[in-house]
Design a protein around this motif. Structure first.
Motif, PDB file in Angstrom:
ATOM      1  N   LEU A   5       0.853  -1.370  -0.116  1.00  0.00           N
ATOM      2  CA  LEU A   5      -0.166   0.013   0.088  1.00  0.00           C
ATOM      3  C   LEU A   5       0.927   1.218   0.096  1.00  0.00           C
ATOM      4  N   GLY A   6       0.536   2.211  -0.875  1.00  0.00           N
ATOM      5  CA  GLY A   6       1.515   3.471  -1.070  1.00  0.00           C
ATOM      6  C   GLY A   6       2.405   3.408  -2.011  1.00  0.00           C
ATOM      7  N   ARG A   7       2.501   2.110  -2.639  1.00  0.00           N
ATOM      8  CA  ARG A   7       3.553   1.619  -3.547  1.00  0.00           C
ATOM      9  C   ARG A   7       3.359   1.851  -5.247  1.00  0.00           C
ATOM     10  N   VAL A   8       4.137   1.879  -5.915  1.00  0.00           N
ATOM     11  CA  VAL A   8       3.783   2.031  -7.211  1.00  0.00           C
ATOM     12  C   VAL A   8       4.888   1.007  -7.956  1.00  0.00           C
ATOM     13  N   PHE A   9       4.207  -0.274  -8.792  1.00  0.00           N
ATOM     14  CA  PHE A   9       4.983  -1.050  -9.225  1.00  0.00           C
ATOM     15  C   PHE A   9       4.545  -1.265 -10.805  1.00  0.00           C
TER      16      PHE A   9
ATOM     17  N   VAL B 182      -6.751  -1.129  -5.040  1.00  0.00           N
ATOM     18  CA  VAL B 182      -5.759  -1.684  -5.685  1.00  0.00           C
ATOM     19  C   VAL B 182      -5.989  -0.975  -7.131  1.00  0.00           C
ATOM     20  N   PHE B 183      -4.996  -0.413  -7.805  1.00  0.00           N
ATOM     21  CA  PHE B 183      -5.396   0.222  -9.317  1.00  0.00           C
ATOM     22  C   PHE B 183      -4.406  -0.152 -10.067  1.00  0.00           C
ATOM     23  N   ALA B 184      -4.939  -0.817 -11.318  1.00  0.00           N
ATOM     24  CA  ALA B 184      -4.130  -1.324 -12.405  1.00  0.00           C
ATOM     25  C   ALA B 184      -4.333  -0.539 -13.500  1.00  0.00           C
ATOM     26  N   ALA B 185      -3.368  -0.190 -14.224  1.00  0.00           N
ATOM     27  CA  ALA B 185      -3.514   0.774 -15.353  1.00  0.00           C
ATOM     28  C   ALA B 185      -2.781   0.098 -16.483  1.00  0.00           C
ATOM     29  N   ILE B 186      -3.385  -0.520 -17.688  1.00  0.00           N
ATOM     30  CA  ILE B 186      -3.019  -1.662 -18.797  1.00  0.00           C
ATOM     31  C   ILE B 186      -2.844  -0.645 -20.080  1.00  0.00           C
TER      32      ILE B 186
ATOM     33  N   ALA C  50      -2.474   0.648  -3.833  1.00  0.00           N
ATOM     34  CA  ALA C  50      -1.336  -0.116  -4.431  1.00  0.00           C
ATOM     35  C   ALA C  50      -1.516   0.061  -5.878  1.00  0.00           C
ATOM     36  N   MET C  51      -0.597   0.450  -6.755  1.00  0.00           N
ATOM     37  CA  MET C  51      -0.521   0.571  -8.123  1.00  0.00           C
ATOM     38  C   MET C  51       0.190  -0.009  -8.853  1.00  0.00           C
ATOM     39  N   TYR C  52      -0.480  -0.787 -10.027  1.00  0.00           N
ATOM     40  CA  TYR C  52       0.286  -1.560 -10.927  1.00  0.00           C
ATOM     41  C   TYR C  52       0.330  -0.906 -12.160  1.00  0.00           C
ATOM     42  N   ILE C  53       1.244  -0.560 -12.809  1.00  0.00           N
ATOM     43  CA  ILE C  53       1.359   0.410 -13.980  1.00  0.00           C
ATOM     44  C   ILE C  53       2.171  -0.331 -15.296  1.00  0.00           C
ATOM     45  N   ASN C  54       1.260  -0.501 -16.267  1.00  0.00           N
ATOM     46  CA  ASN C  54       1.859  -1.123 -17.559  1.00  0.00           C
ATOM     47  C   ASN C  54       1.491  -0.204 -18.694  1.00  0.00           C
TER      48      ASN C  54
ATOM     49  N   ARG D 189       7.231  -5.323 -10.110  1.00  0.00           N
ATOM     50  CA  ARG D 189       8.578  -4.834  -9.584  1.00  0.00           C
ATOM     51  C   ARG D 189       8.402  -3.153  -9.430  1.00  0.00           C
ATOM     52  N   PRO D 190       8.800  -2.895  -8.197  1.00  0.00           N
ATOM     53  CA  PRO D 190       8.669  -1.483  -7.738  1.00  0.00           C
ATOM     54  C   PRO D 190       9.541  -0.458  -8.745  1.00  0.00           C
ATOM     55  N   ILE D 191       8.658   0.538  -8.993  1.00  0.00           N
ATOM     56  CA  ILE D 191       9.123   1.753  -9.856  1.00  0.00           C
ATOM     57  C   ILE D 191       9.150   3.143  -9.150  1.00  0.00           C
TER      58      ILE D 191
END
Length: 460
Positions: free
Chosen positions: A86-90, A181-185, A209-213, A95-97
């Motif tokens: 939580l509070g992180r961007v992957f 949880v936020f996922a950007a594709i 928690a962000m997951y960005i592609n 993998r953390p970015i």
């Protein structure tokens, strides 16, 4: 002893093939080493007797049939998880970015999770408040529900997603028990920056928690990103006992990546070139949301997809509508009028809404009020069509009152500020205020007792 294979049979784009293999599993993770270059990761995507096809995560330039070392990990794709996500961007591979360091955990989770067994599902009941009147009142989001947003190119679905992230809350739940949880594709860099900055400026990043592609990332990553996000959501829900809201944008990018990968594997295409397994792939994602009996926590899913040419019959939108429990449809006409959020009420619905509203959940008048607003606005569209044929001056007095109601409904109820967070009580009161514009005889979907209690108050 781990074996290394030094000779490839074939390289075709991001796919490589090897033969004479034993004890290899489908979706097994593979390490790929090239002398003088950074090690890459791949995944087994096809097995044909002793012949294996591997999808490389990354750029395949530099791969050679002779000098590439391939070793199999004998495990699926797994990611480390802890509450520290939580509070992180992957990135799309978890993998953390954000320069915050690696996630250290003794627990690793297979991203290829399974849909929830229907026999163990707990029926969704509780109302999630988004602070947006049209959603909360007319197509209510319920905890554990799958409620997609159907949008189009250029419409403000990103702004709507960011607003829901900022404002969403579960009634009677502590703020620390709610996570997103936020996922950007397949998003552009400026879109990703918009989300990160928006969450940071409004102080909600610590619970996201962000997951960005990114759009320039490898295509295969787009198929991994939503799985990583859902795995993280399941961990937060069922092990950390949080109420988790998952927002994914854009599912169309996922579908197009699936079509491209399927084409490279030479699979037989189905409608509009999409693979025949598009339905099962989407269902494999959506059905991971929900609640499980005897377990605390929940996963609520809002997937966002852009419909090519605003075509709601497009395969991705069509199949999504079959799998999920309703949809929120954005309107280009309302957007051109300057209405935000431009939610088209009539084709939108929430199939689980009836079981999560009313006394004990929202307010006793919610069901009747919602039904009446929907029916009245539906009649507005009929009157508008009639007025274009015969002219507004030939309409009856009641029909002209409907036209006024329709304008006020769009300008006061549907339209609200990007930072405007309305409570469910404010939204319901606003609905009664609008119904005051119509003759009481037209309000035939409301219980007389509710009319007496709420309509009289608003008319006084």
């Amino acid at each position: 002893m781990k074996k290394e294979y030094l000779k490839l049979d074939k390289i075709d784009g991001s796919l490589i093939e090897l033969s004479n293999l034993k004890d290899v599993a489908f979706e097994e993770v593979v390490n790929i080493k090239i002398p003088g270059k950074k090690e890459m990761v791949g995944q087994v995507v096809k097995i044909d007797e002793d012949r294996v096809t591997i999808q490389v995560f990354g750029e395949s330039l530099g791969l050679s049939l002779e000098n590439t070392k391939v070793s199999f990990r004998a495990q699926p794709f797994e990611i480390p998880l802890s509450v520290e996500i939580l509070g992180r961007v992957f990135n799309g591979l978890a993998r953390p970015i954000d320069k915050g360091g690696e996630i250290y955990s003794n627990k690793f989770y297979n991203i290829n999770g399974r849909p929830i067994n229907p026999a163990t599902r707990k029926y969704p009941r509780d109302f999630i408040q988004t602070g947006i009147s049209s959603i909360d009142t007319l197509m209510t989001l319920i905890r554990g529900q799958k409620l997609p947003i159907f949008s189009g190119s250029g419409l403000p679905h990103n702004e709507l997603a960011a607003q829901i992230v900022r404002q969403a809350k579960l009634k009677n739940a502590r703020e620390e028990d709610f996570a997103i949880v936020f996922a950007a594709i397949g998003v552009k860099h400026d879109e990703a920056d918009y989300f990160i900055n928006s969450f940071r400026e409004t102080g909600v990043l610590d619970k996201v928690a962000m997951y960005i592609n990114y759009a320039d990332d490898p295509i295969m990553e787009r198929l991994i990103t939503p799985k990583c996000a859902l795995t993280a959501a399941e961990y937060l829900a069922y092990e950390e006992h949080k109420e988790v809201l998952v927002i994914m944008t854009d599912i169309t990018s996922y579908g197009e990546a699936l079509r491209e990968v399927s084409s490279s594997r030479e699979e037989v295409p189905s409608r509009k070139g999409y693979p025949g397994h598009l339905y099962s792939d989407l269902a494999g994602l959506y059905e991971r949301a929900g609640m499980i009996k005897d377990l605390k926590g929940s996963v609520t899913l809002i997937p966002i997809l852009t419909m090519p040419n605003d075509d709601i019959t497009h395969p991705i939108a069509d199949l999504t509508g079959f799998i999920t429990e309703g949809q929120i449809v954005l309107s280009r006409d309302l957007d051109q009028k300057g209405t935000y959020p431009p939610i088209n009420v009539l084709p939108s619905l929430s199939r689980l809404m009836k079981d999560g509203i009313g006394e004990g959940y929202t307010r006793e008048d919610h069901g009747d009020l919602s039904s009446q607003l929907f029916a009245s606005y539906s009649h507005v569209e009929e009157v508008r069509a009639l007025s274009q044929i015969i002219g507004s001056e030939d309409l009856s007095e009641v029909e002209r009152e409907y036209l006024k109601f329709g304008d006020e409904f769009e300008n006061k109820f549907l339209k609200q500020g990007f930072d405007e967070n309305r409570s469910i009580e404010q939204s319901l009161d606003l609905g009664w205020e609008l119904l005051r514009l119509l003759p009481e005889t037209e309000l035939d979907r409301i219980d007389p007792k509710l009319k007496e209690k709420y309509l009289k108050d608003s008319r006084s």
